[in-house]
Design an enzyme around this catalytic site. Structure first.
Site, mmCIF file in Angstrom:
data_model
loop_
_atom_site.group_PDB
_atom_site.id
_atom_site.type_symbol
_atom_site.label_atom_id
_atom_site.label_comp_id
_atom_site.label_asym_id
_atom_site.label_seq_id
_atom_site.Cartn_x
_atom_site.Cartn_y
_atom_site.Cartn_z
ATOM 1 N N LYS A 1 8.444 -4.814 70.042
ATOM 2 C CA LYS A 1 8.717 -4.387 68.622
ATOM 3 C C LYS A 1 8.127 -3.044 68.029
ATOM 4 C CE LYS A 1 6.826 -7.754 65.432
ATOM 5 N NZ LYS A 1 6.263 -9.033 65.079
ATOM 6 N N LYS B 1 5.070 -2.631 67.322
ATOM 7 C CA LYS B 1 4.060 -2.296 66.746
ATOM 8 C C LYS B 1 2.542 -2.459 67.708
ATOM 9 C CE LYS B 1 2.917 -4.658 62.668
ATOM 10 N NZ LYS B 1 4.404 -5.868 61.679
HETATM 11 N N1 C2G Z 1 3.517 -10.414 55.723
HETATM 12 C C1 C2G Z 1 3.506 -10.312 54.038
HETATM 13 N N2 C2G Z 1 3.046 -9.719 53.028
HETATM 14 C C2 C2G Z 1 1.932 -8.945 53.703
HETATM 15 C C3 C2G Z 1 2.094 -8.273 55.382
HETATM 16 C C4 C2G Z 1 2.840 -9.247 55.877
HETATM 17 O O1 C2G Z 1 4.256 -11.163 53.229
HETATM 18 N N3 C2G Z 1 1.228 -8.017 52.549
HETATM 19 C C5 C2G Z 1 4.387 -11.539 56.300
HETATM 20 C C6 C2G Z 1 5.837 -10.573 57.309
HETATM 21 O O2 C2G Z 1 6.440 -10.130 55.931
HETATM 22 C C7 C2G Z 1 5.702 -11.697 58.360
HETATM 23 C C8 C2G Z 1 4.902 -12.265 58.615
HETATM 24 O O3 C2G Z 1 4.102 -12.156 56.405
HETATM 25 O O4 C2G Z 1 6.573 -12.388 57.303
HETATM 26 C C9 C2G Z 1 4.053 -11.689 59.142
HETATM 27 O O5 C2G Z 1 3.566 -10.251 59.491
HETATM 28 P P1 C2G Z 1 3.665 -9.257 60.227
HETATM 29 O O6 C2G Z 1 2.496 -10.129 61.081
HETATM 30 O O7 C2G Z 1 3.992 -7.954 59.454
HETATM 31 O O8 C2G Z 1 5.016 -9.829 61.681
HETATM 32 P P2 C2G Z 1 5.995 -8.820 60.942
HETATM 33 O O9 C2G Z 1 6.010 -7.037 62.134
HETATM 34 O O10 C2G Z 1 6.674 -8.343 60.208
HETATM 35 O O11 C2G Z 1 7.094 -9.634 62.521
HETATM 36 O O12 C2G Z 1 11.231 -12.243 64.906
HETATM 37 C C10 C2G Z 1 9.634 -11.925 63.710
HETATM 38 C C11 C2G Z 1 8.778 -11.015 63.898
HETATM 39 O O13 C2G Z 1 7.816 -10.779 64.446
HETATM 40 C C12 C2G Z 1 8.157 -10.606 62.583
#
Ligand code: C2G
Length: 124
Positions: A44, A46
Site C-alpha cells: 500500500k 504505507k
Molecule cells: N479514517 C477516517 N478518518 C480518519 C482516518 C481514517 O474515517 N481521520 C478511516 C479510513 O477512511 C478507513 C479507516 O479509517 O476507512 C482506516 O484508515 P487507515 O488505517 O488509514 O486505512 P487505509 O490505509 O485507508 O486502508 O483495502 C482498504 C485499505 O486497507 C484501507
C-alpha cells in the site's frame, strides 16, 4: 441482522478510526475488520508505527469489533465477502467510488472521514 466488513491499517488508533468502526458496527450486528498486515502495508506504500500484532491487540479491545482477519492483498475482498457471508462493505469516503465494484455482491457504504486527524510518520 447485517454482517459488516471493513479494512484498514488502523495504526495508532485515533478518533477517526473509532468513529468509522463505531458507525460501521451501527449498520449491523457483527463487524469484521480486515487488518492490513505489515507486508500489505508495504504494498500500500504505507508505513505503520505499530506492528500488525500490536494493531491487532488494540483493535481487539474495542467492544464493537467482533472479528479481525488479515488483509494481505487488494484482491481478497470479494472472497472475504462470500466466505464471511457479508451484507455490507464499509469504508471511509476517502475511498469513495474505489470499491463500487463490490456492489454486485454486497451493499457498499462510504462513511465521511473524520477531518484534521491522521497518522503521519516523520522520517528522522
Ligand atoms: N479514517 C477516517 N478518518 C480518519 C482516518 C481514517 O474515517 N481521520 C478511516 C479510513 O477512511 C478507513 C479507516 O479509517 O476507512 C482506516 O484508515 P487507515 O488505517 O488509514 O486505512 P487505509 O490505509 O485507508 O486502508 O483495502 C482498504 C485499505 O486497507 C484501507
Amino acid at each position: 441482522m447485517k454482517r459488516i466488513i471493513t479494512y484498514g491499517t488502523f495504526d495508532l488508533l485515533h478518533i477517526g478510526h473509532i468513529r468509522l468502526l463505531k458507525r460501521a458496527k451501527e449498520l449491523g450486528s457483527y463487524l469484521i475488520v480486515g487488518l492490513s498486515t505489515d507486508d500489505f502495508n508495504k504494498i500500500k506504500g504505507k508505513q505503520s508505527y505499530m506492528l500488525y500484532e500490536e494493531r491487532f491487540e488494540v483493535l481487539s479491545s474495542l467492544k464493537f469489533v467482533d472479528e479481525i482477519i488479515q488483509e494481505n492483498c487488494w484482491e481478497q475482498k470479494e472472497f472475504d465477502i462470500k466466505k464471511y457471508d457479508i451484507d455490507c462493505f464499509v469504508i471511509g469516503d476517502d475511498w469513495k467510488d474505489k470499491f463500487d465494484y463490490l456492489q454486485n455482491i454486497c451493499e457498499v457504504i462510504y462513511i465521511p472521514r473524520t477531518v484534521n486527524i491522521s497518522v503521519v510518520i516523520q522520517k528522522v
